[in-house]
Motif scaffolding. Structure first.
Motif, PDB file in Angstrom:
ATOM      1  N   LEU A  12       0.829  -1.203   0.000  1.00  0.00           N
ATOM      2  CA  LEU A  12       0.000   0.000   0.000  1.00  0.00           C
ATOM      3  C   LEU A  12       0.869   1.263   0.000  1.00  0.00           C
ATOM      4  N   LEU A  13       1.843   1.314   0.897  1.00  0.00           N
ATOM      5  CA  LEU A  13       2.667   2.515   1.032  1.00  0.00           C
ATOM      6  C   LEU A  13       3.676   2.648  -0.097  1.00  0.00           C
TER       7      LEU A  13
ATOM      8  N   LEU B 143      -3.185   9.500  -6.278  1.00  0.00           N
ATOM      9  CA  LEU B 143      -2.952   9.172  -4.871  1.00  0.00           C
ATOM     10  C   LEU B 143      -4.170   8.429  -4.302  1.00  0.00           C
ATOM     11  N   PRO B 144      -4.323   7.156  -4.617  1.00  0.00           N
ATOM     12  CA  PRO B 144      -5.502   6.414  -4.163  1.00  0.00           C
ATOM     13  C   PRO B 144      -5.505   6.086  -2.675  1.00  0.00           C
ATOM     14  N   ALA B 145      -4.333   5.925  -2.072  1.00  0.00           N
ATOM     15  CA  ALA B 145      -4.267   5.641  -0.634  1.00  0.00           C
ATOM     16  C   ALA B 145      -4.335   6.954   0.135  1.00  0.00           C
ATOM     17  N   ILE B 146      -5.356   7.106   0.966  1.00  0.00           N
ATOM     18  CA  ILE B 146      -5.544   8.348   1.712  1.00  0.00           C
ATOM     19  C   ILE B 146      -5.827   8.037   3.176  1.00  0.00           C
ATOM     20  N   GLU B 147      -5.462   8.961   4.021  1.00  0.00           N
ATOM     21  CA  GLU B 147      -5.690   8.824   5.464  1.00  0.00           C
ATOM     22  C   GLU B 147      -6.657   9.908   5.931  1.00  0.00           C
ATOM     23  N   ILE B 148      -7.817   9.492   6.430  1.00  0.00           N
ATOM     24  CA  ILE B 148      -8.766  10.429   7.028  1.00  0.00           C
ATOM     25  C   ILE B 148      -8.559  10.399   8.534  1.00  0.00           C
ATOM     26  N   THR B 149      -8.202  11.531   9.101  1.00  0.00           N
ATOM     27  CA  THR B 149      -7.900  11.570  10.530  1.00  0.00           C
ATOM     28  C   THR B 149      -9.178  11.709  11.355  1.00  0.00           C
TER      29      THR B 149
END
Length: 213
Positions: free
Chosen positions: A11-12, A41-47
């Motif tokens: 993933l990373l 940028l398909p991998a995203i982090e929602i905080t």
């Protein structure tokens, strides 16, 4: 643990920058995710820093199948489980606790725990973690600090976040122990507020073009 490490690594490794997103308005979540995916940028982090974060995570997971959506700012086992239930494909924390690590052990979802000191890194390495978040990156010594860790803590790789922008991302991405960086600059507050998805897509494309190694 090995299987989860391989999943996280794939993933990373897929992109040089992981967007770190703070979503205040639920209506922004889906078009934002689509803009980032379209920009490469398909991998995203929602905080989990806002009241709508879990709903945003759920909406993106449901409506943007091309996105690989993760959850960040996970501070407890309850946060971890709630994020997984909402559709998170990976979990990110600024640090680690025994509760978080135990919860992660019971889950199939890969966990990226944060560390900022050699002792924290060694403790997580002893638990089987080979990929860590380095946070807060700039405030903790930045790229020179991580470069100094490469030899004594060989085998551990990092995703630095905190104070990283287009200007200094390259300093990190040239390091052999950095797999990618996390940053919020690809989704500026002003563009989010104005729904300027074209601009965000352009910023994502620029970030996706950064070279690693």
């Amino acid at each position: 643990m090995k299987k989860k490490t391989e999943t996280l690594l794939a993933l990373l490794n897929g992109q040089p920058v992981i967007p770190v997103l703070k979503i205040d308005d639920l209506a922004q979540a889906v078009p934002l995710a689509r803009a980032l995916v379209n920009g490469g940028l398909p991998a995203i982090e929602i905080t989990l820093r806002t009241p709508v974060a879990l709903e945003a995570l759920r909406a993106v997971s449901r409506e943007v199948p091309e996105a690989i959506v993760g959850a960040g700012t996970i501070l407890s086992g309850e946060d971890f489980n709630n994020a997984v239930a909402a559709g998170a494909k990976f979990i990110v924390s600024p640090g680690s606790t025994a509760e978080l690590l135990d919860t992660a052990d019971r889950s199939d979802v890969p966990f990226l725990p944060g560390a900022a000191t050699p002792s924290e890194i060694m403790a997580l390495k002893a638990r089987g973690y080979e990929i860590l978040k380095f946070f807060p990156a700039e405030q903790s010594g930045g790229a020179p600090f991580l470069k100094a860790l490469a030899s004594p803590l060989a085998g551990v790789r990092f995703c630095p976040t905190g104070g990283i922008s287009l200007k200094n991302a390259g300093d990190y991405l040239t390091l052999p122990n950095v797999i990618c960086v996390g940053g919020s600059w690809v989704a500026p507050d002003a563009d989010l507020k104005n729904g300027n998805w074209t601009r965000i897509e352009e910023l994502a494309r620029e970030a996706a073009g950064l070279r690693k190694g």
